[in-house]
Every structure is written in C-alpha cells, then in structure tokens.
Write a protein that holds these residues in place. Structure first.
Motif, PDB file in Angstrom:
ATOM      1  N   ARG A  56     -18.698  25.846 -12.816  1.00 37.69           N
ATOM      2  CA  ARG A  56     -18.001  27.016 -12.260  1.00 37.69           C
ATOM      3  C   ARG A  56     -16.939  27.619 -13.164  1.00 37.69           C
ATOM      4  O   ARG A  56     -16.082  28.352 -12.711  1.00 37.69           O
ATOM      5  CB  ARG A  56     -17.405  26.687 -10.877  1.00 37.69           C
ATOM      6  CG  ARG A  56     -18.464  26.371  -9.846  1.00 37.69           C
ATOM      7  CD  ARG A  56     -17.880  26.117  -8.462  1.00 37.69           C
ATOM      8  NE  ARG A  56     -17.111  24.893  -8.421  1.00 37.69           N
ATOM      9  CZ  ARG A  56     -15.814  24.838  -8.154  1.00 37.69           C
ATOM     10  NH1 ARG A  56     -15.133  25.934  -7.912  1.00 37.69           N
ATOM     11  NH2 ARG A  56     -15.181  23.685  -8.114  1.00 37.69           N
ATOM     12  N   TRP A  57     -16.997  27.321 -14.476  1.00 35.41           N
ATOM     13  CA  TRP A  57     -16.118  28.003 -15.423  1.00 35.41           C
ATOM     14  C   TRP A  57     -16.682  29.366 -15.787  1.00 35.41           C
ATOM     15  O   TRP A  57     -15.948  30.274 -16.179  1.00 35.41           O
ATOM     16  CB  TRP A  57     -15.921  27.170 -16.682  1.00 35.41           C
ATOM     17  CG  TRP A  57     -15.054  25.962 -16.467  1.00 35.41           C
ATOM     18  CD1 TRP A  57     -15.462  24.674 -16.329  1.00 35.41           C
ATOM     19  CD2 TRP A  57     -13.630  25.939 -16.340  1.00 35.41           C
ATOM     20  NE1 TRP A  57     -14.385  23.842 -16.115  1.00 35.41           N
ATOM     21  CE2 TRP A  57     -13.237  24.590 -16.130  1.00 35.41           C
ATOM     22  CE3 TRP A  57     -12.634  26.910 -16.395  1.00 35.41           C
ATOM     23  CZ2 TRP A  57     -11.918  24.202 -15.967  1.00 35.41           C
ATOM     24  CZ3 TRP A  57     -11.308  26.531 -16.235  1.00 35.41           C
ATOM     25  CH2 TRP A  57     -10.959  25.189 -16.021  1.00 35.41           C
ATOM     26  N   VAL A  58     -18.001  29.512 -15.687  1.00 34.70           N
ATOM     27  CA  VAL A  58     -18.698  30.764 -15.976  1.00 34.70           C
ATOM     28  C   VAL A  58     -19.700  31.002 -14.860  1.00 34.70           C
ATOM     29  O   VAL A  58     -20.213  30.047 -14.252  1.00 34.70           O
ATOM     30  CB  VAL A  58     -19.410  30.685 -17.354  1.00 34.70           C
ATOM     31  CG1 VAL A  58     -20.329  31.880 -17.569  1.00 34.70           C
ATOM     32  CG2 VAL A  58     -18.390  30.586 -18.482  1.00 34.70           C
ATOM     33  N   GLY A  69     -15.866  32.501 -14.552  1.00 35.18           N
ATOM     34  CA  GLY A  69     -16.110  31.958 -13.221  1.00 35.18           C
ATOM     35  C   GLY A  69     -14.850  31.765 -12.408  1.00 35.18           C
ATOM     36  O   GLY A  69     -13.738  32.092 -12.834  1.00 35.18           O
ATOM     37  N   ARG A  70     -15.031  31.184 -11.230  1.00 33.95           N
ATOM     38  CA  ARG A  70     -13.915  31.031 -10.298  1.00 33.95           C
ATOM     39  C   ARG A  70     -12.840  30.093 -10.826  1.00 33.95           C
ATOM     40  O   ARG A  70     -11.661  30.267 -10.531  1.00 33.95           O
ATOM     41  CB  ARG A  70     -14.447  30.516  -8.955  1.00 33.95           C
ATOM     42  CG  ARG A  70     -15.333  31.523  -8.229  1.00 33.95           C
ATOM     43  CD  ARG A  70     -15.782  30.996  -6.884  1.00 33.95           C
ATOM     44  NE  ARG A  70     -16.642  31.966  -6.205  1.00 33.95           N
ATOM     45  CZ  ARG A  70     -17.191  31.751  -5.007  1.00 33.95           C
ATOM     46  NH1 ARG A  70     -16.973  30.612  -4.380  1.00 33.95           N
ATOM     47  NH2 ARG A  70     -17.953  32.679  -4.457  1.00 33.95           N
ATOM     48  N   LEU A  76      -6.045  31.374 -14.142  1.00 35.55           N
ATOM     49  CA  LEU A  76      -5.239  32.559 -14.431  1.00 35.55           C
ATOM     50  C   LEU A  76      -4.276  32.849 -13.280  1.00 35.55           C
ATOM     51  O   LEU A  76      -3.113  33.203 -13.500  1.00 35.55           O
ATOM     52  CB  LEU A  76      -6.144  33.768 -14.667  1.00 35.55           C
ATOM     53  CG  LEU A  76      -6.955  33.757 -15.967  1.00 35.55           C
ATOM     54  CD1 LEU A  76      -7.922  34.939 -16.001  1.00 35.55           C
ATOM     55  CD2 LEU A  76      -6.034  33.795 -17.178  1.00 35.55           C
ATOM     56  N   SER A  77      -4.779  32.691 -12.059  1.00 39.38           N
ATOM     57  CA  SER A  77      -3.926  32.914 -10.891  1.00 39.38           C
ATOM     58  C   SER A  77      -2.760  31.933 -10.868  1.00 39.38           C
ATOM     59  O   SER A  77      -1.614  32.305 -10.565  1.00 39.38           O
ATOM     60  CB  SER A  77      -4.754  32.785  -9.611  1.00 39.38           C
ATOM     61  OG  SER A  77      -3.933  32.908  -8.467  1.00 39.38           O
TER      62      SER A  77
END
Length: 259
Positions: A56-58, A69-70, A76-77
């Motif tokens: 789920r990195w991409v 990805g998420r 980043l969030s």
C-alpha cells in the motif's frame, strides 16, 4: 553491458532502489518512465512496484497508472500534523524554556512510537545529544512514562506487557512491575521524571499532551544535568511543565473546533 531498459543498473542496495522508485512515482506513472527516471531495469522496477502496491505504498488507478498509495499519504499527513503542532505549540515551549532555564522537548506519539518533533536548547553552554526526529523509548523517558499514565489502563498494560526493555543506563528500570508502580504514581500526580534512566547525568520532567477528544498525541519535557535538576528543582519545575501542557492541550482543542 546493457539490460532491457538500457545501461547497466547503478550499484544500489535493495532499499535504495525501492526508495528511488517510490520517489519517482509522483511524477512518473508508467513502468517505462519510472525505469528511465531511476536508471533501473524495467524488470527491477516492475518487481519493486509489485511489492510497493502489495504493501500500500503505491496504488494503480483505473488506467493502470501508478500513484502514491495510502501509506505515503498517511505519512505526509502525519508530517503535516507535526508541523502544525510544532507551529502552534512553539510560543508555549519557548516560554517554558525561558521560565525554567533548561532544554525543552516535544514529542509525537503515533502508532505506539514516540519521536521528537521539537527541541529548544537551554541557555547553558552544553547541549543535549537529542535531535528532532529521534525515536525515544516509552519506558525510560519522562515523556514516555507520562504518556503511559495518560493512556487508558488496558492500553498501558498491553504496551508494557509487549515491551522488550533495554538497559540504557545503570538507572534504567528493568522491572515491569516497578514501571507499572511509577505509571500509577504519575497518573495520580500528573507528571513524570526520568532520573538518569535514558541518559546518564540527565534528568527530565515530562507530561502528556492530548487533543480535544482526549486522545494522547504526545508529550513535552524539560531536561537538565543532574546537578541542576535536583529534587528541589523538580518540585519547582513540575507545575510549570504541567501548566504548559494544559495550555497546549487547550490550543489543540481550539484548533479542533476550527476544523
């Protein structure tokens, strides 16, 4: 010698190849473009992207183009939240440093890990070895123990049960029952002490920070050499640290209401 994508691949570790691919994804969405950007072979890029998608990195969109990805978005969030937290809390942290005359730290607690997001050195000639970005233990730091005390009891017990305690200094508490006794004391009085448990000759006083919902998001502390942070000094400093923590918690509540 060439590969299917052109020149020979650079001699990089598997980790660095993965990071190069991940770094290329926001601007390059096709395997061939990512291979050209990174200098890696198409087959290597395809293999790395498969792993990144699985974890789920991409992710791939409907047109089979690769996008961050998420997990990247979550990271980043989190970084943006840290920046907002530091910007909002900085005047209070600076005021605390000026009042106590010692180094002040703030740390973020997320995913059961604790890391420094702010540090303001005291006026003394020496400087603490700590750095923003350092991950610190829950069990041997004032901030960490304050957080354990602020969490609900079951979560604290579960974290302590799963902990693999490591001796940091001769004063590090290696007994989970003794640590739990400290957690209960901290819960009653509202502040924690690191008595040379994480670094020799350094004492710290810390409290937890909570958002408007009561969720524990981190903590703050003030630190000094042991001959400066005497028991009498701790009694003087602790209320000031608690007051600063309460003011930051109130600011967090106001920020939450604006959203």
């Amino acid at each position: 010698m060439t590969t299917e994508s052109g020149p020979a691949e650079p001699q990089l570790s598997a980790l660095m190849k993965g990071l190069k691919v991940l770094e290329a994804v926001p601007a390059h969405h096709r395997i061939s473009d990512i291979a050209s950007e990174t200098g890696l072979s198409v087959s290597t890029v395809h293999r790395i992207l498969s792993d990144l998608v699985e974890n789920r990195w991409v992710e791939q969109d409907q047109e089979r183009a690769y996008r961050p990805g998420r997990r990247v978005q979550g990271l980043l969030s989190l970084l943006q939240n840290d920046e907002q937290l530091v910007r909002m809390a900085m005047p209070e942290l600076q005021a605390l440093r000026d009042r106590v005359g010692f180094t002040v730290h703030m740390a973020r607690f997320a995913h059961n890990e604790l890391s420094y997001v702010a540090k303001i050195d005291g006026p003394a000639a020496y400087q603490m070895r700590s750095r923003v970005g350092d991950t610190i233990p829950l069990w041997s730091t004032a901030i960490g123990k304050a957080i354990l005390a602020a969490l609900d009891e079951q979560t604290s017990r579960d974290l302590l049960k799963a902990a693999q305690l490591k001796r940091r200094t001769r004063s590090t508490i290696m007994s989970k029952s003794l640590l739990w006794n400290q957690v209960e004391l901290i819960r009653r009085r509202g502040w924690a002490v690191d008595d040379e448990e994480n670094e020799l000759h350094i004492r710290c006083v810390g409290v937890a920070l909570q958002d408007a919902s009561g969720r524990v998001i981190g903590g703050l502390s003030t630190s000094a050499l042991d001959h400066e942070m005497t028991p009498a000094t701790i009694e003087r400093v602790a209320p000031l640290v608690m007051e600063t923590g309460a003011r930051i918690n109130k600011l967090l509540g106001r920020e939450s209401q604006r959203r």
